[in-house]
Write an enzyme that holds these catalytic residues in place. Structure first.
Site, PDB file in Angstrom:
ATOM      1  N   HIS A   1       0.844  -1.205   0.000  1.00  0.00           N
ATOM      2  CA  HIS A   1       0.000   0.000   0.000  1.00  0.00           C
ATOM      3  C   HIS A   1       0.873   1.246   0.000  1.00  0.00           C
ATOM      4  O   HIS A   1       2.101   1.170  -0.102  1.00  0.00           O
ATOM      5  CB  HIS A   1      -1.009  -0.030   1.147  1.00  0.00           C
ATOM      6  CG  HIS A   1      -0.413  -0.045   2.517  1.00  0.00           C
ATOM      7  ND1 HIS A   1       0.229   1.047   3.063  1.00  0.00           N
ATOM      8  CD2 HIS A   1      -0.355  -1.009   3.455  1.00  0.00           C
ATOM      9  CE1 HIS A   1       0.640   0.748   4.274  1.00  0.00           C
ATOM     10  NE2 HIS A   1       0.315  -0.506   4.529  1.00  0.00           N
TER      11      HIS A   1
ATOM     12  N   HIS B   1       4.095   1.530   2.089  1.00  0.00           N
ATOM     13  CA  HIS B   1       5.261   0.818   1.544  1.00  0.00           C
ATOM     14  C   HIS B   1       5.840   1.594   0.360  1.00  0.00           C
ATOM     15  O   HIS B   1       7.058   1.699   0.201  1.00  0.00           O
ATOM     16  CB  HIS B   1       4.870  -0.586   1.067  1.00  0.00           C
ATOM     17  CG  HIS B   1       4.234  -1.422   2.150  1.00  0.00           C
ATOM     18  ND1 HIS B   1       2.990  -1.970   2.023  1.00  0.00           N
ATOM     19  CD2 HIS B   1       4.678  -1.764   3.383  1.00  0.00           C
ATOM     20  CE1 HIS B   1       2.695  -2.635   3.129  1.00  0.00           C
ATOM     21  NE2 HIS B   1       3.703  -2.520   3.973  1.00  0.00           N
TER      22      HIS B   1
ATOM     23  N   CYS C   1       1.346  -9.747  20.286  1.00  0.00           N
ATOM     24  CA  CYS C   1       0.563  -9.143  19.189  1.00  0.00           C
ATOM     25  C   CYS C   1       1.081  -9.716  17.884  1.00  0.00           C
ATOM     26  O   CYS C   1       2.242  -9.502  17.505  1.00  0.00           O
ATOM     27  CB  CYS C   1       0.685  -7.631  19.166  1.00  0.00           C
ATOM     28  SG  CYS C   1      -0.071  -6.942  17.670  1.00  0.00           S
TER      29      CYS C   1
ATOM     30  N   CYS D   1       2.283  -7.146  15.201  1.00  0.00           N
ATOM     31  CA  CYS D   1       3.653  -6.630  15.380  1.00  0.00           C
ATOM     32  C   CYS D   1       4.664  -7.762  15.391  1.00  0.00           C
ATOM     33  O   CYS D   1       5.865  -7.510  15.338  1.00  0.00           O
ATOM     34  CB  CYS D   1       3.794  -5.894  16.708  1.00  0.00           C
ATOM     35  SG  CYS D   1       2.748  -4.479  16.921  1.00  0.00           S
TER      36      CYS D   1
ATOM     37  N   CYS E   1      -3.461  -3.385  21.142  1.00  0.00           N
ATOM     38  CA  CYS E   1      -2.234  -2.882  20.511  1.00  0.00           C
ATOM     39  C   CYS E   1      -2.611  -1.600  19.766  1.00  0.00           C
ATOM     40  O   CYS E   1      -3.528  -1.618  18.938  1.00  0.00           O
ATOM     41  CB  CYS E   1      -1.687  -3.918  19.528  1.00  0.00           C
ATOM     42  SG  CYS E   1      -0.515  -3.184  18.374  1.00  0.00           S
TER      43      CYS E   1
ATOM     44  N   HIS F   1      -2.527  -2.029  15.860  1.00  0.00           N
ATOM     45  CA  HIS F   1      -3.360  -3.012  15.168  1.00  0.00           C
ATOM     46  C   HIS F   1      -4.779  -3.131  15.715  1.00  0.00           C
ATOM     47  O   HIS F   1      -5.605  -3.828  15.130  1.00  0.00           O
ATOM     48  CB  HIS F   1      -2.666  -4.382  15.164  1.00  0.00           C
ATOM     49  CG  HIS F   1      -1.388  -4.345  14.385  1.00  0.00           C
ATOM     50  ND1 HIS F   1      -0.173  -4.100  14.976  1.00  0.00           N
ATOM     51  CD2 HIS F   1      -1.158  -4.441  13.057  1.00  0.00           C
ATOM     52  CE1 HIS F   1       0.760  -4.069  14.038  1.00  0.00           C
ATOM     53  NE2 HIS F   1       0.196  -4.267  12.875  1.00  0.00           N
TER      54      HIS F   1
ATOM     55  N   LYS G   1      -3.813   5.364  11.245  1.00  0.00           N
ATOM     56  CA  LYS G   1      -2.729   4.874  10.396  1.00  0.00           C
ATOM     57  C   LYS G   1      -3.285   3.912   9.341  1.00  0.00           C
ATOM     58  O   LYS G   1      -4.074   3.027   9.662  1.00  0.00           O
ATOM     59  CB  LYS G   1      -1.714   4.137  11.275  1.00  0.00           C
ATOM     60  CG  LYS G   1      -0.554   3.584  10.484  1.00  0.00           C
ATOM     61  CD  LYS G   1       0.244   2.594  11.301  1.00  0.00           C
ATOM     62  CE  LYS G   1       1.271   1.913  10.431  1.00  0.00           C
ATOM     63  NZ  LYS G   1       1.755   0.666  10.985  1.00  0.00           N
TER      64      LYS G   1
ATOM     65  N   LYS H   1      -2.830  -2.581   6.262  1.00  0.00           N
ATOM     66  CA  LYS H   1      -3.560  -3.675   5.645  1.00  0.00           C
ATOM     67  C   LYS H   1      -4.563  -4.255   6.633  1.00  0.00           C
ATOM     68  O   LYS H   1      -5.697  -4.523   6.302  1.00  0.00           O
ATOM     69  CB  LYS H   1      -2.573  -4.772   5.226  1.00  0.00           C
ATOM     70  CG  LYS H   1      -1.815  -4.422   3.983  1.00  0.00           C
ATOM     71  CD  LYS H   1      -0.845  -5.522   3.572  1.00  0.00           C
ATOM     72  CE  LYS H   1       0.412  -5.488   4.395  1.00  0.00           C
ATOM     73  NZ  LYS H   1       1.602  -5.952   3.692  1.00  0.00           N
TER      74      LYS H   1
HETATM   75  N1  MSP Z   1       8.737  -6.637   8.003  1.00  0.00           N
HETATM   76  C1  MSP Z   1       8.822  -5.551   8.894  1.00  0.00           C
HETATM   77  C2  MSP Z   1      10.080  -4.743   8.675  1.00  0.00           C
HETATM   78  C3  MSP Z   1      11.344  -5.513   8.813  1.00  0.00           C
HETATM   79  S1  MSP Z   1      12.733  -4.538   8.416  1.00  0.00           S
HETATM   80  C4  MSP Z   1      14.020  -5.391   8.960  1.00  0.00           C
HETATM   81  C5  MSP Z   1       7.620  -4.639   8.706  1.00  0.00           C
HETATM   82  N2  MSP Z   1       6.978  -4.742   7.529  1.00  0.00           N
HETATM   83  S2  MSP Z   1       5.699  -3.846   7.088  1.00  0.00           S
HETATM   84  O1  MSP Z   1       5.208  -4.442   5.855  1.00  0.00           O
HETATM   85  O2  MSP Z   1       4.774  -3.729   8.146  1.00  0.00           O
HETATM   86  O3  MSP Z   1       6.313  -2.455   6.711  1.00  0.00           O
HETATM   87  C6  MSP Z   1       6.470  -1.436   7.674  1.00  0.00           C
HETATM   88  C7  MSP Z   1       7.048  -0.243   6.988  1.00  0.00           C
HETATM   89  O4  MSP Z   1       6.250   0.111   5.825  1.00  0.00           O
HETATM   90  C8  MSP Z   1       7.040   1.036   7.825  1.00  0.00           C
HETATM   91  O5  MSP Z   1       8.120   1.124   8.705  1.00  0.00           O
HETATM   92  C9  MSP Z   1       7.098   2.070   6.725  1.00  0.00           C
HETATM   93  O6  MSP Z   1       8.357   2.096   6.160  1.00  0.00           O
HETATM   94  C10 MSP Z   1       6.101   1.502   5.727  1.00  0.00           C
HETATM   95  N3  MSP Z   1       4.722   1.803   6.106  1.00  0.00           N
HETATM   96  C11 MSP Z   1       3.718   0.898   6.238  1.00  0.00           C
HETATM   97  N4  MSP Z   1       2.576   1.551   6.597  1.00  0.00           N
HETATM   98  C12 MSP Z   1       2.811   2.855   6.708  1.00  0.00           C
HETATM   99  C13 MSP Z   1       2.002   3.985   6.952  1.00  0.00           C
HETATM  100  N5  MSP Z   1       0.711   3.931   7.162  1.00  0.00           N
HETATM  101  N6  MSP Z   1       2.615   5.182   6.948  1.00  0.00           N
HETATM  102  C14 MSP Z   1       3.945   5.324   6.675  1.00  0.00           C
HETATM  103  N7  MSP Z   1       4.710   4.270   6.412  1.00  0.00           N
HETATM  104  C15 MSP Z   1       4.200   3.022   6.485  1.00  0.00           C
HETATM  105  O7  MSP Z   1       7.346  -3.857   9.593  1.00  0.00           O
END
Ligand code: MSP
Length: 513
Positions: A19, A22, A127, A130, A145, A148, A298, A301
């Protein structure tokens, strides 16, 4: 002298489609890579997918596909999006790759052999979103959490642990002595407050009875590695750190980009893991806030309030999306996103940069047969306008990589477009064109406008690579190797054509309904 710059994004979970969140961190990383490239450095960008753990496992079980097929397909969704976003990555890590798994196993065995990993029973609140055990104080007033909005499960099991507490004092001192290690600085404060209390041992295993998708512990086949312990290692496994003779040179100028949701793993667990392995901390952690979707929470997904980046690209194009994201997230906190805000952002670009290019090139075509009046001597005021724009870009490019630097760059692009559009309107070249005695002034105004446009397009390359090249091409400026050349009066007396509009009016479709 050219130096390496290593820029990383988090590796993303494959339990759903990518999304905007990412997309954003990856676009930010790509913009930074392009900035470093323009400066003549050698940037390397690493991104990828985090393919282990309970979340991925449950999604795969729900869909009912063989795990390899599922992971391959999900990971491809990220790769496809990144290609559409024009992300020039050098490495795409998949934690299911054998090369990564081998490195994780070797590190675990080494820490175990040195007595740094121990086995014990643990009961805690878990959780799944997380993939972390939570303390009561991490939860909101309803015991959920905060990220989430689910109640963590009570889990009691035997596991392996890595002791963090012996490193707490060292880490506190490191952060205090390196105040820019975590930027923006407010996040450093947050981490320091996490380090006020003794650190609990980090549970680095999960019993296979609960989680089968993971890297088996090399010293106990009944367990897999905790996903975070596995995932963080991607930042060094991607460089094949033990066999890479350039590792130190690359690592000493490394930047981890992340959102605040994963501050603790990156700024507490990871530096301690590295210390135990014998590697210094990353050079800098660049932390950003959240994209706040409809409903004021926030976007994620699991909450189902996501903006689909592929749909946005279909409608307003990659570069307008890149610009909106890089322009709206700044170092002060979270940023809102919605379809109507994205459309508004598109119109701002159309009225600014799009309008500037079109009005200047059309009038050139109509009155000077499309030939840039490069030979005309500019007035001091015209030169000053160009020099001011040039200086503003030079001073931004001279800064070290940071969230605010990229954000300032986008603001300066907008400001320069309004400034030059204002100049063009007040000089009224369409009136000058009709009066042969004003021909010199007419040429000066056009040359100044086109020179300014070339500066803006050069500066905009990391933010809007395709649009930048289109504008530069429309001015006959080569685009194979765009560098931080903000010298003024570069254009040649060449004939140019009126191109298609950069930001055509949007059809009333997809997004608005
Ligand atoms: N897999 C772990 C990260 C491991 S790194 C060694 C993870 N994955 S995640 O798919 O949840 O991605 C989290 C990251 O995606 C956030 O830290 C950010 O970079 C980005 N984002 C995901 N959702 C976001 C928002 N709503 N807003 C801003 N960035 C976000 O955590």
């Amino acid at each position: 002298m050219s130096q390496y710059t290593f820029i990383t994004t988090p590796i993303y979970y494959t339990n759903g489609a990518p999304h905007i969140g990412h997309a954003y961190t990856t676009i930010l990383a790509d913009a930074m890579k392009k900035i470093e490239q323009m400066k003549g450095n050698t940037p390397l960008l690493s991104t990828g997918t985090d393919e282990h753990g309970q979340k991925n496992q449950h999604s795969c079980e729900k869909i009912g596909k063989p795990i390899d097929v599922f992971l391959e397909e999900q990971s491809a969704l990220f790769k496809n999006l990144f290609n559409r976003l024009n992300i020039d990555y050098d490495f795409f890590v998949r934690t299911s790759a054998a090369s990564h798994k081998t490195i994780v196993s070797r590190i675990l065995q080494n820490l175990y052999d040195r007595g740094l990993i121990i086995k014990k029973n643990y009961e805690g609140l878990y959780c799944e979103g997380c993939e972390q055990f939570k303390k009561k104080c991490d939860l909101d007033e309803n015991g959920l959490c905060p990220d989430h909005q689910v109640k963590p499960k009570v889990i009691s099991e035997e596991n392996y642990f890595f002791r963090l507490e012996p490193y707490r004092q060292w880490l506190k001192e490191y952060i205090t002595n390196n105040p820019d290690w975590i930027t923006p600085r407010n996040y450093a404060k947050e981490v320091l407050s996490m380090l006020e209390e003794p650190l609990e041992d980090l549970c680095i295993s999960r019993p296979k009875s609960r989680v089968w998708l993971g890297i088996e512990l090399p010293f106990d086949k009944n367990f897999v590695t905790y996903i975070w312990f596995d995932a963080l290692i991607n930042y060094i496994s991607t460089l094949d750190w033990e066999n890479n003779e350039k590792f130190e040179e690359i690592w000493k100028n490394s930047y981890h980009l992340l959102a605040k949701d994963i501050l603790k793993p990156h700024c507490v667990y990871w530096p301690i893991m590295l210390k135990a392995i014998g590697i210094p901390p990353v050079h800098r952690c660049i932390v950003h806030g959240y994209w706040i979707g409809e409903g004021g929470i926030k976007m994620s997904k699991s909450l189902g309030n996501v903006v689909d980046p592929n749909e946005v690209i279909d409608s307003i194009g990659t570069d307008a999306l890149r610009f909106y994201l890089l322009n709206n997230m700044n170092s002060t906190g979270d940023a809102p996103i919605s379809i109507s805000l994205l459309l508004q952002g598109y119109r701002i670009l159309a009225n600014g940069l799009g309008n500037l290019q079109m009005r200047a090139l059309k009038i050139l075509d109509k009155n000077l047969n499309g030939i840039i009046p490069a030979e005309v001597e500019l007035t001091n005021d015209d030169k000053k306008l160009l020099q001011d724009i040039s200086d503003s870009f030079k001073s931004i490019y001279a800064q070290d990589l940071s969230l605010s630097m990229v954000n300032e760059l986008t603001n300066q692009i907008t400001n320069a477009c309004s400034l030059v559009n204002g100049y063009f309107s007040s000089e009224e070249p369409w009136i000058l064109a009709k009066d042969p005695s004003k021909s010199n002034r007419f040429k000066q105004v056009l040359k100044t406008t086109l020179e300014a446009l070339s500066l803006i397009a050069t500066a905009a390359y990391p933010i809007m690579p395709k649009i930048s090249k289109e504008v530069l091409n429309s001015l006959n400026i080569p685009t194979e190797n765009i560098i931080t050349d903000f010298n003024i009066e570069k254009l040649k007396s060449e004939k140019i054509k009126v191109p298609e509009p950069l930001f055509p009016p949007l059809e009333k479709k997809v997004l608005e309904n």
